[in-house]
Design a protein around this motif. Structure first.
Motif, PDB file in Angstrom:
ATOM      1  N   ARG A   1      21.208 -22.957   3.137  1.00  0.00           N
ATOM      2  CA  ARG A   1      22.171 -24.156   3.156  1.00  0.00           C
ATOM      3  C   ARG A   1      23.440 -23.842   4.264  1.00  0.00           C
ATOM      4  NH1 ARG A   1      21.333 -23.523  -2.763  1.00  0.00           N
ATOM      5  NH2 ARG A   1      19.969 -25.145  -3.133  1.00  0.00           N
ATOM      6  N   ARG A   2      23.931 -22.523   3.999  1.00  0.00           N
ATOM      7  CA  ARG A   2      24.660 -22.329   5.009  1.00  0.00           C
ATOM      8  C   ARG A   2      24.796 -22.268   6.383  1.00  0.00           C
ATOM      9  NH1 ARG A   2      25.735 -17.902   2.631  1.00  0.00           N
ATOM     10  NH2 ARG A   2      25.243 -16.545   4.089  1.00  0.00           N
ATOM     11  N   THR A   3      23.555 -21.933   6.706  1.00  0.00           N
ATOM     12  CA  THR A   3      23.022 -21.892   8.312  1.00  0.00           C
ATOM     13  C   THR A   3      22.254 -22.939   8.777  1.00  0.00           C
ATOM     14  OG1 THR A   3      21.193 -20.419   7.452  1.00  0.00           O
ATOM     15  CG2 THR A   3      22.848 -19.166   8.195  1.00  0.00           C
ATOM     16  N   THR A   4      21.746 -23.569   7.930  1.00  0.00           N
ATOM     17  CA  THR A   4      20.992 -24.735   8.664  1.00  0.00           C
ATOM     18  C   THR A   4      21.184 -26.158   7.794  1.00  0.00           C
ATOM     19  OG1 THR A   4      19.036 -24.875   6.841  1.00  0.00           O
ATOM     20  CG2 THR A   4      18.991 -23.125   8.600  1.00  0.00           C
ATOM     21  N   GLY A   5      22.341 -26.139   6.981  1.00  0.00           N
ATOM     22  CA  GLY A   5      22.390 -27.357   6.411  1.00  0.00           C
ATOM     23  C   GLY A   5      21.426 -27.709   5.143  1.00  0.00           C
ATOM     24  N   GLY A   6      20.448 -26.738   4.785  1.00  0.00           N
ATOM     25  CA  GLY A   6      19.551 -27.158   4.025  1.00  0.00           C
ATOM     26  C   GLY A   6      18.108 -27.386   4.543  1.00  0.00           C
ATOM     27  N   THR A   7      18.298 -27.424   5.792  1.00  0.00           N
ATOM     28  CA  THR A   7      17.117 -27.727   6.594  1.00  0.00           C
ATOM     29  C   THR A   7      16.062 -26.867   6.690  1.00  0.00           C
ATOM     30  OG1 THR A   7      18.008 -29.298   7.846  1.00  0.00           O
ATOM     31  CG2 THR A   7      15.945 -28.827   8.693  1.00  0.00           C
ATOM     32  N   THR A   8      14.865 -26.649   6.225  1.00  0.00           N
ATOM     33  CA  THR A   8      13.901 -25.554   6.053  1.00  0.00           C
ATOM     34  C   THR A   8      13.108 -25.346   7.417  1.00  0.00           C
ATOM     35  OG1 THR A   8      12.227 -26.994   5.107  1.00  0.00           O
ATOM     36  CG2 THR A   8      13.694 -25.688   3.485  1.00  0.00           C
TER      37      THR A   8
ATOM     38  N   HIS B   1      10.038 -15.701  -0.408  1.00  0.00           N
ATOM     39  CA  HIS B   1       9.242 -16.418   0.471  1.00  0.00           C
ATOM     40  C   HIS B   1       9.548 -17.691   1.322  1.00  0.00           C
ATOM     41  CE1 HIS B   1       5.725 -17.312   3.156  1.00  0.00           C
ATOM     42  NE2 HIS B   1       5.394 -16.139   3.397  1.00  0.00           N
ATOM     43  N   HIS B   2       9.343 -18.032   2.535  1.00  0.00           N
ATOM     44  CA  HIS B   2       9.767 -19.252   3.146  1.00  0.00           C
ATOM     45  C   HIS B   2       9.156 -20.538   2.424  1.00  0.00           C
ATOM     46  CE1 HIS B   2       9.440 -22.450   6.056  1.00  0.00           C
ATOM     47  NE2 HIS B   2      10.760 -22.418   6.520  1.00  0.00           N
ATOM     48  N   ALA B   3       7.819 -20.412   1.875  1.00  0.00           N
ATOM     49  CA  ALA B   3       7.185 -21.522   1.171  1.00  0.00           C
ATOM     50  C   ALA B   3       7.929 -21.819   0.040  1.00  0.00           C
ATOM     51  CB  ALA B   3       5.851 -20.984   0.920  1.00  0.00           C
ATOM     52  N   GLU B   4       8.544 -20.725  -0.759  1.00  0.00           N
ATOM     53  CA  GLU B   4       9.350 -21.029  -1.817  1.00  0.00           C
ATOM     54  C   GLU B   4      10.771 -21.498  -1.508  1.00  0.00           C
ATOM     55  OE1 GLU B   4       9.677 -21.265  -6.086  1.00  0.00           O
ATOM     56  OE2 GLU B   4       8.022 -21.100  -4.723  1.00  0.00           O
ATOM     57  N   VAL B   5      11.150 -21.472  -0.351  1.00  0.00           N
ATOM     58  CA  VAL B   5      12.484 -21.965   0.127  1.00  0.00           C
ATOM     59  C   VAL B   5      12.208 -23.546   0.309  1.00  0.00           C
ATOM     60  CG1 VAL B   5      14.262 -22.097   1.877  1.00  0.00           C
ATOM     61  CG2 VAL B   5      13.361 -19.963   1.038  1.00  0.00           C
ATOM     62  N   VAL B   6      11.296 -23.758   1.080  1.00  0.00           N
ATOM     63  CA  VAL B   6      10.721 -25.272   1.265  1.00  0.00           C
ATOM     64  C   VAL B   6      10.276 -25.963  -0.010  1.00  0.00           C
ATOM     65  CG1 VAL B   6       9.109 -26.733   2.467  1.00  0.00           C
ATOM     66  CG2 VAL B   6       9.491 -24.618   3.571  1.00  0.00           C
ATOM     67  N   ARG B   7       9.710 -25.357  -0.873  1.00  0.00           N
ATOM     68  CA  ARG B   7       9.462 -25.920  -1.967  1.00  0.00           C
ATOM     69  C   ARG B   7      10.745 -26.144  -2.822  1.00  0.00           C
ATOM     70  NH1 ARG B   7       7.620 -25.162  -7.700  1.00  0.00           N
ATOM     71  NH2 ARG B   7       8.565 -22.974  -7.837  1.00  0.00           N
ATOM     72  N   ARG B   8      11.791 -25.459  -2.992  1.00  0.00           N
ATOM     73  CA  ARG B   8      12.970 -25.861  -3.611  1.00  0.00           C
ATOM     74  C   ARG B   8      13.843 -26.650  -2.975  1.00  0.00           C
ATOM     75  NH1 ARG B   8      14.922 -20.512  -6.907  1.00  0.00           N
ATOM     76  NH2 ARG B   8      13.085 -19.436  -7.029  1.00  0.00           N
TER      77      ARG B   8
ATOM     78  N   ARG C   1       9.025 -32.245   0.226  1.00  0.00           N
ATOM     79  CA  ARG C   1       8.372 -32.983   0.831  1.00  0.00           C
ATOM     80  C   ARG C   1       7.538 -32.529   2.226  1.00  0.00           C
ATOM     81  NH1 ARG C   1      10.898 -35.636   5.867  1.00  0.00           N
ATOM     82  NH2 ARG C   1      12.933 -34.424   6.220  1.00  0.00           N
ATOM     83  N   TRP C   2       8.311 -31.161   2.718  1.00  0.00           N
ATOM     84  CA  TRP C   2       7.506 -30.536   3.496  1.00  0.00           C
ATOM     85  C   TRP C   2       6.605 -29.550   3.140  1.00  0.00           C
ATOM     86  CZ3 TRP C   2       7.365 -33.100   7.691  1.00  0.00           C
ATOM     87  CH2 TRP C   2       8.746 -33.733   8.394  1.00  0.00           C
ATOM     88  N   TYR C   3       6.638 -29.156   1.754  1.00  0.00           N
ATOM     89  CA  TYR C   3       5.916 -28.188   1.278  1.00  0.00           C
ATOM     90  C   TYR C   3       4.457 -28.364   1.526  1.00  0.00           C
ATOM     91  CZ  TYR C   3       4.265 -24.739  -2.221  1.00  0.00           C
ATOM     92  OH  TYR C   3       3.693 -23.532  -3.056  1.00  0.00           O
ATOM     93  N   GLY C   4       3.980 -27.300   2.153  1.00  0.00           N
ATOM     94  CA  GLY C   4       2.422 -27.352   2.678  1.00  0.00           C
ATOM     95  C   GLY C   4       2.227 -28.119   4.061  1.00  0.00           C
TER      96      GLY C   4
END
Length: 430
Positions: free
Chosen positions: A194-201, A322-329, A333-336
């Motif tokens: 969140r801090r480095t990308t604004g929450g953009t995975t 893992h990055h996949a879990e970062v995306v899921r949380r 909408r980008w999960y997978g």
């Protein structure tokens, strides 16, 4: 649900855990959206190779690496289980002998993620030439492990013992990963994103870049090299050498993109094997991860290497999630989505860095690498992929650039490769 509940093992049995990264692909497969992502390599060798010896060598490798014996099952409740079948059974399912005409078709055929074996060794014997190919789904392998499996197989095929120690089971790492998914450490990782990308995975590579709506991904590939100055401070560590490659590419990229804002940060996703201890270095399986790094290209080449090194160090200090879990949380909408051709992701950039491996040898002669045709998931994720492969002698790195013409316009990969080649870099007269 933050992590899959572990199913109770049968009495006396050990149930291998399912990692967060594995769950992403399995979830797609179970929902009727299968994807093919199986790193595949093949070689041509002069002369004949005994198929019985090849099968015996493959059986020994399958017995040596427990991840190659993994078979996943869908519980029907949004969770998955894993079992490890015997080496003999897996070898029977995964070893194939074909004609040269059928070789690539058999080798590159999709593997079944649920209920099937996740590797394939194919041999096409001949009196003057023998083809050998290996395909292992990314669900159970990463780049570090793949090279170990290849080296061990060809050692055994030559009648030699594998050079390295037996691989440590990956299960302990997976248990650690699942436990970390619901912990203060995981929350720290999410805060970092969140801090480095604004929450953009999938953070945009550069604020000036955008992917037009409804366009077709159009990958273009180019190759270049980056030389290392053995006397430069960056050359003393693998981190410094990888930073030199990324700095060379990013500096050239801003020149090619001008009039882009040179002070705006470039953001790359880094591919890391997360191997922070001798035990993990000796593990095999899917242990890789993505971490984001942001840096501003410096005023000089030395400044840029420093900025990149610091940014890479910050990003690698600790990511148990893992990055996949970062995306899921953060952006479910980008999960997978990176596995689905119908879902082009934002124009992010991915940087991979590996060390060159010796070509496999049989009878003292190296194999000739064969070109693998495009496969199901061999499409472009993001807008720019940078693959750095450090030469075995440490003199520099070969760089493969894959750029999406739908984002950059035609010719970016070639122009970027030319710009990288024209830059002498820090310590080389810059």
């Amino acid at each position: 649900m933050l992590a899959d509940p572990a199913p109770p093992p049968a009495r006396g049995a050990v149930t291998p855990p399912v990692s967060l990264a594995q769950r992403e692909r399995l979830t797609l497969w179970a929902s009727g959206q299968p994807s093919q992502d199986q790193p595949t390599f093949a070689w041509s060798f002069a002369g004949a190779v005994d198929t019985r010896r090849a099968r015996a060598a493959w059986h020994a490798v399958v017995a040596r690496y427990d991840t190659l014996r993994s078979v996943f099952e869908d519980t029907g409740a949004g969770t998955f289980t894993c079992r490890r079948d015997g080496a003999t059974a897996i070898t029977a399912q995964t070893f194939a002998v074909t004609s040269p005409q059928d070789f690539l078709g058999v080798l590159c055929a999709p593997l079944a993620l649920i209920g099937g074996a996740l590797a394939r060794l194919v041999v096409s014997p001949g009196a003057d030439e023998t083809l050998i190919g290996l395909s292992i789904d990314h669900l159970v392998i990463d780049g570090h492990s793949y090279h170990r499996v290849v080296a061990d197989f060809f050692s055994l095929l030559r009648g030699e013992e594998p050079a390295g120690p037996p691989p440590a089971p990956a299960d302990a790492f997976f248990h650690e990963e699942l436990k970390a998914a619901d912990s203060a450490a995981a929350r720290k990782v999410l805060d970092y994103w969140r801090r480095t990308t604004g929450g953009t995975t999938y953070p945009p590579l550069h604020p000036d870049l955008a992917r037009p709506a409804g366009v077709t991904v159009a990958p273009e590939t180019a190759h270049t090299t980056v030389a290392f100055d053995p006397g430069a401070p960056y050359a003393r560590t693998a981190l410094g050498r990888s930073a030199r490659v990324l700095a060379a590419v990013s500096t050239a990229l801003l020149r090619v993109l001008e009039p882009a804002d040179r002070t705006a940060p470039l953001r790359f996703l880094l591919q890391s094997s997360r191997r922070s201890s001798p035990e993990k270095l000796n593990m095999a399986g899917f242990l890789s991860n993505w971490q984001v790094t942001s840096f501003t290209v410096g005023g000089t080449a030395d400044d840029t290497v420093h900025e990149v090194t610091q940014a890479v160090f910050r990003s690698l200090r600790g990511h148990p999630l893992h990055h996949a879990e970062v995306v899921r949380r953060l952006e479910p909408r980008w999960y997978g989505a990176r596995y689905l051709p119908s879902e082009p992701l934002p124009p992010y950039a991915l940087f991979n860095y590996l060390t060159e491996q010796e070509p496999p040898r049989i009878g003292g002669r190296p194999g000739r690498a064969l070109e693998i045709p495009p496969m199901g998931a061999y499409r472009l994720h993001g807008a720019l992929r940078v693959y750095g492969t450090e030469r075995a002698d440490g003199s520099g790195a070969a760089v493969r650039l894959v750029a999406d013409a739908s984002v950059f316009g035609a010719g970016l990969a070639a122009s970027l490769a030319e710009a990288v080649s024209a830059d002498p870099g820090p310590g080389n007269g810059a």
